[in-house]
Write a protein that holds these residues in place. Structure first.
Motif, mmCIF file in Angstrom:
data_model
loop_
_atom_site.group_PDB
_atom_site.id
_atom_site.type_symbol
_atom_site.label_atom_id
_atom_site.label_comp_id
_atom_site.label_asym_id
_atom_site.label_seq_id
_atom_site.Cartn_x
_atom_site.Cartn_y
_atom_site.Cartn_z
ATOM 1 N N TYR A 139 0.824 -1.218 0.000
ATOM 2 C CA TYR A 139 0.000 0.000 0.000
ATOM 3 C C TYR A 139 0.858 1.267 0.000
ATOM 4 O O TYR A 139 0.582 2.215 -0.741
ATOM 5 N N GLY A 140 1.894 1.299 0.859
ATOM 6 C CA GLY A 140 2.720 2.500 0.986
ATOM 7 C C GLY A 140 3.353 2.919 -0.324
ATOM 8 O O GLY A 140 3.431 4.110 -0.644
ATOM 9 N N ARG A 141 3.794 1.943 -1.126
ATOM 10 C CA ARG A 141 4.482 2.274 -2.374
ATOM 11 C C ARG A 141 3.520 2.647 -3.500
ATOM 12 O O ARG A 141 3.966 3.112 -4.549
ATOM 13 N N ILE A 142 2.235 2.434 -3.289
ATOM 14 C CA ILE A 142 1.229 2.945 -4.223
ATOM 15 C C ILE A 142 0.764 4.325 -3.767
ATOM 16 O O ILE A 142 0.728 5.278 -4.541
ATOM 17 N N ARG A 143 0.460 4.442 -2.486
ATOM 18 C CA ARG A 143 -0.018 5.722 -1.935
ATOM 19 C C ARG A 143 1.035 6.821 -2.049
ATOM 20 O O ARG A 143 0.698 8.017 -2.116
ATOM 21 N N VAL A 144 2.308 6.447 -2.123
ATOM 22 C CA VAL A 144 3.382 7.435 -2.168
ATOM 23 C C VAL A 144 3.254 8.359 -3.371
ATOM 24 O O VAL A 144 3.662 9.523 -3.332
#
Length: 407
Positions: A139-144
């Protein structure tokens, strides 16, 4: 972590790419609205108290809009369609703000626009978390990419403010909503899911409520920053370009946090994110209460990685573990309402305080962080209550961040 049985590599890549593009489009608008919309309000002749009122009322409308829209989205079971409707309506509604004159008409325009704009983040997070879990993505690497777009918008907006008149800012924001509508149409359409898990709001136990209250206080501590940082920095002599760069430093730190968090914080409990994030927020606001020189002020903005970044990741990790499939959007919406209501009250107070004590209003935001930290500690000491398990019937052990943890 292995992929779900219905997650093909090509499907996962397509989902991640289009969701990343949507987050980018969504946060371009926020990246222009948050730092520069207050400047437009001032350029339209509104007082500091009226600016605070407009911003706070835009947040207060979430208490009606977000639970209504997210409940209807959960009932339909197709979150991507709700996102398309809200994105298109936001683009149309913002035209009303651009054409409004005077405090009353601007307020009406902001209320209408906020009704369809404010549910988009909980809808996107609910849609994204469900798709990420199904495809075993990070999730973090998409939301970034939302944060990247926010930072770019800060810089571009700051440069544009050197060229355009402040009265034209509203049209710059409106133009950013066009790619949002387009990106919403490109999202991978989600399928209606069979309802599983608890049929009632059983995930709303005392521990859940306390953690969400803590999150609300920690996020609401940004009220002075979101509402008056740009105005204050302009008042003390910084150019629009420097103002944009100061915002960009904060978001760059947030970007780094989203990108690396799963590497060093994979086994953290969500409350660990909140405690470290709240401590960083407290330090930031306590220091920003004083007009520090730019050489100190600029690197200080990197604490946004803690005060916002870690708090957001901890919240998402907790919700991913707690919300059943049939309540993802409404659960996110309920949390958004709690944050929005607290932020709205904090913004009203911020407008009143800033008009009287200037930057010292940040000390009140530091106090909100202390409250959030105290509530987090109380929640952390409580036993976990999961649907179908008695209180205290499960060990409060850390879990991988991408899967979520008990707290």
């Amino acid at each position: 972590m292995s992929r779900g049985p219905d997650a093909k590599p090509d499907d996962a890549k397509l989902f991640a790419t289009r969701l990343a593009l949507f987050y980018a489009a969504l946060f371009i608008g926020f990246g222009l609205y948050q730092p520069f919309f207050p400047i437009w309000l001032k350029a339209k002749g509104l007082s500091d108290a009226e600016v605070g009122t407009v911003l706070a009322c835009g947040m207060m409308i979430r208490m009606v809009a977000t639970p209504t829209v997210t409940f209807l989205a959960d009932r339909s079971g197709v979150l991507s369609l709700a996102i398309v409707i809200c994105a298109s309506a936001t683009m149309v509604a913002f035209l009303g703000i651009g054409m409004a004159e005077g405090f009353a008409m601007i307020l009406v325009g902001v209320l209408i626009t906020s009704f369809v704009w404010s549910p988009m983040v909980p809808l996107a997070d609910a849609y994204g978390l469900a798709g990420v879990a199904r495809r075993a993505l990070d999730y973090g690497r998409i939301r970034v990419w939302g944060s990247v777009a926010f930072m770019v918008a800060n810089i571009v907006g700051g440069v544009a403010l050197v060229i355009i008149r402040p009265e034209q800012i509203v049209w710059m924001i409106w133009l950013s909503l066009v790619p949002l509508a387009v990106a919403s149409l490109m999202l991978v359409r989600d399928q209606k899911e069979v309802q599983t898990g608890p049929k009632g709001p059983s995930f709303f136990n005392r521990r859940f409520v306390l953690i969400m209250v803590a999150v609300a206080f920690l996020q609401a501590s940004h009220a002075v920053y979101y509402g008056f940082a740009s105005i204050h920095w302009k008042a003390v002599g910084y150019s629009g370009f420097v103002v944009g760069l100061l915002w960009a430093v904060a978001v760059l730190a947030e970007i780094v946090m989203f990108w690396v968090a799963t590497r060093f914080a994979r086994d953290w409990r969500p409350t660990t994110y909140l405690l470290i994030g709240g401590a960083g927020g407290f330090l930031r606001w306590a220091l920003m209460a004083f007009d520090l020189p730019l050489i100190v002020l600029a690197p200080l903005q990197a604490l946004h990685a803690a005060g916002f970044g870690l708090v957001h990741l901890g919240t998402m990790a907790y919700l991913a573990a707690r919300l059943p499939a049939h309540a993802r959007a409404s659960g996110q919406g309920t949390v958004s309402v709690a944050i929005g209501a607290t932020m709205a009250m904090a913004t009203l107070i911020a407008g009143w305080l800033y008009a009287r004590v200037g930057a010292y209003a940040y000390l009140a935001m530091a106090a909100l962080c202390l409250v959030g930290l105290a509530v987090t500690l109380v929640a952390r000491a409580m036993p976990i209550e999961r649907p179908g398990l008695p209180a205290g019937g499960e060990k409060d052990a850390p879990q991988p961040q991408r899967e979520g943890a008990g707290g």
